[in-house]
Design an enzyme around this catalytic site. Structure first.
Site, PDB file in Angstrom:
ATOM      1  N   HIS A 106      10.022  11.111  -6.792  1.00  0.00           N
ATOM      2  CA  HIS A 106       9.246   9.965  -6.307  1.00  0.00           C
ATOM      3  C   HIS A 106      10.218   8.857  -5.944  1.00  0.00           C
ATOM      4  O   HIS A 106      11.226   8.660  -6.628  1.00  0.00           O
ATOM      5  CB  HIS A 106       8.297   9.483  -7.411  1.00  0.00           C
ATOM      6  CG  HIS A 106       7.824   8.076  -7.233  1.00  0.00           C
ATOM      7  ND1 HIS A 106       8.322   7.023  -7.986  1.00  0.00           N
ATOM      8  CD2 HIS A 106       6.918   7.535  -6.378  1.00  0.00           C
ATOM      9  CE1 HIS A 106       7.721   5.906  -7.605  1.00  0.00           C
ATOM     10  NE2 HIS A 106       6.874   6.189  -6.642  1.00  0.00           N
ATOM     11  N   GLY A 258      -8.980  -2.615  -2.868  1.00  0.00           N
ATOM     12  CA  GLY A 258      -9.511  -2.069  -1.627  1.00  0.00           C
ATOM     13  C   GLY A 258      -8.472  -1.444  -0.727  1.00  0.00           C
ATOM     14  O   GLY A 258      -8.620  -1.429   0.494  1.00  0.00           O
ATOM     15  N   ARG A 260      -6.151   1.759   0.843  1.00  0.00           N
ATOM     16  CA  ARG A 260      -6.600   3.016   1.464  1.00  0.00           C
ATOM     17  C   ARG A 260      -6.453   4.152   0.455  1.00  0.00           C
ATOM     18  O   ARG A 260      -5.342   4.596   0.153  1.00  0.00           O
ATOM     19  CB  ARG A 260      -5.780   3.301   2.718  1.00  0.00           C
ATOM     20  CG  ARG A 260      -6.267   4.534   3.471  1.00  0.00           C
ATOM     21  CD  ARG A 260      -5.553   4.666   4.806  1.00  0.00           C
ATOM     22  NE  ARG A 260      -6.129   5.745   5.607  1.00  0.00           N
ATOM     23  CZ  ARG A 260      -5.646   6.979   5.670  1.00  0.00           C
ATOM     24  NH1 ARG A 260      -4.572   7.313   4.956  1.00  0.00           N
ATOM     25  NH2 ARG A 260      -6.207   7.889   6.440  1.00  0.00           N
TER      26      ARG A 260
END
Length: 299
Positions: A106, A258, A260
Site C-alpha cells: 500500500h 460523501g 466516492r
C-alpha cells in the site's frame, strides 16, 4: 516559496501514470481507467488492474476534491480551518498479488491546502508506504526498509526512524493486538521547514514505493504454492479488511464525508476468508508470521 497546488497536482498525475506503467510492465495486463466527478467539486481517476499475470487486483487512485468550506468533522479537530475554502489531492494505491509469497503493498501521498482572503494558507503533506507479507522473508523486509531509509536520508538522519515508528503505530490492529504487516513509512501534517522541502520529500516517497516493492515482486512471483498457502493468504487478507474498515482514518473520513465509495473501497482484496479460532500448526511457516510482523529494526 508559496504553496503551489497546481505543481503538486501535476506531479501526482504523473506519479499515477508512472506507477501504473511499472506495475503493468511486471504483470503484462493493463489498467482500466474510470474517471469520475464529485458534485460538490473536483473528481479523480481510478485505475484498476484485475486478474493479471501477477496481480489479482491492483488499484491506483488519483483524486482532487475542493470546496468552499470544510466538513464539520474536519473543523472540529482543526478549528483554524473553519471558514476556509480547501483543496485535497492525492494518489493512493493497494496491490493484492495472486501468489501468497508476494506481499500485499500500500502507498499513499497527499496534499491539503485551505485558504481564505487576507490570511496565510494552511497546508500540509502526508503519505507513506507499508508492506503486508503472508510469508516472511528477511531479505525482502531488509530491502523494503533499506529503500525507505535511503530515500529519507537526504532529509535528515532522524526522518526514517521517526516515520518508521509512526507507521508501526498507525498500522496496528488494536482488537487483534498485532501489526498489519512490517510497516515502512508514515507521515502527516508535514509543513516545515518550507513548501519546497516538504514537496521534495513527498515526491521521494512517491517515487520510492516501486523501488522498494518491485524487486520483491520479481523475486517471489514465480514461487510454487498450493491450496494451503492460498487459504492462509485469504485468511490473512481478512486482517487487511478489518484494519481498513475499523481503524483507517482515510477510509472512515472518505465514507463519512460523501467520498466516492467505489474508489475508497478499491483497496479491498477481491477474495478473503475468515475462520473461527484459527490456529496455525506449531512450527509451520504460517505460525512464524506472527513473530515476523512484530515491530523491530530491520536496518
Amino acid at each position: 516559496m508559496k504553496p503551489d497546488a497546481h505543481q503538486v497536482k501535476q506531479f501526482l498525475l504523473n506519479l499515477q501514470d508512472t506507477i501504473c506503467q511499472q506495475l503493468s510492465a511486471v504483470d503484462g495486463a493493463e489498467f482500466v481507467e474510470d474517471s469520475w466527478q464529485r458534485e460538490a467539486g473536483g473528481g479523480g481517476r481510478s485505475r484498476v488492474l484485475r486478474n493479471g499475470g501477477v496481480f489479482e487486483q491492483a488499484g491506483v487512485n488519483f483524486s482532487h476534491v475542493h470546496g468552499e468550506a470544510m466538513p464539520a468533522s474536519a473543523t472540529a479537530h482543526r478549528p483554524e480551518l473553519a471558514g476556509r475554502s480547501f483543496e485535497a489531492m492525492g494518489v493512493s494505491l493497494v496491490v493484492h498479488p495472486h501468489n501468497p509469497y508476494v506481499p500485499t503493498s500500500h502507498a499513499n501521498v497527499r496534499f491539503f491546502i485551505a485558504e481564505k482572503p487576507g490570511a496565510e494558507p494552511v497546508w500540509w503533506f502526508g503519505g507513506g508506504f507499508d508492506l503486508t507479507p503472508f510469508y516472511g522473508f528477511e531479505e525482502d523486509a531488509i530491502h523494503w526498509h533499506r529503500t525507505a531509509r535511503d530515500l529519507c536520508l537526504p532529509f535528515g538522519e532522524d526522518v526514517y526512524p521517526r516515520y518508521k515508528k509512526w507507521c508501526d503505530e498507525y498500522f496496528y490492529l488494536k482488537h487483534r493486538n498485532e501489526q498489519r504487516g512490517i510497516g515502512g513509512l508514515f507521515f502527516d501534517d508535514l509543513n516545515t521547514p518550507d513548501f519546497d522541502h516538504c514537496f521534495a520529500f513527498m515526491q521521494a516517497v512517491g517515487k520510492g514505493y516501486t523501488d522498494a516493492y518491485l524487486p520483491i515482486v520479481e523475486r517471489r512471483k514465480a514461487m510454487a504454492y498450493g491450496e494451503r498457502e492460498r487459504n492462509f493468504q485469504l485468511y490473512r487478507r481478512g486482517r487487511y479488511v478489518e484494519f481498513n474498515l475499523v481503524w483507517d482514518r482515510g477510509t472512515l473520513f472518505g465514507l463519512q464525508t460523501g467520498g466516492r465509495t467505489e474508489s475508497i473501497l478499491m483497496s479491498m482484496p477481491p477474495l478473503v476468508r475468515w475462520e473461527y479460532d484459527y490456529q496455525p500448526k506449531d512450527g509451520s511457516p504460517e505460525a512464524a508470521l506472527s513473530e515476523f510482523i512484530k515491530v523491530r529494526d530491520w536496518v
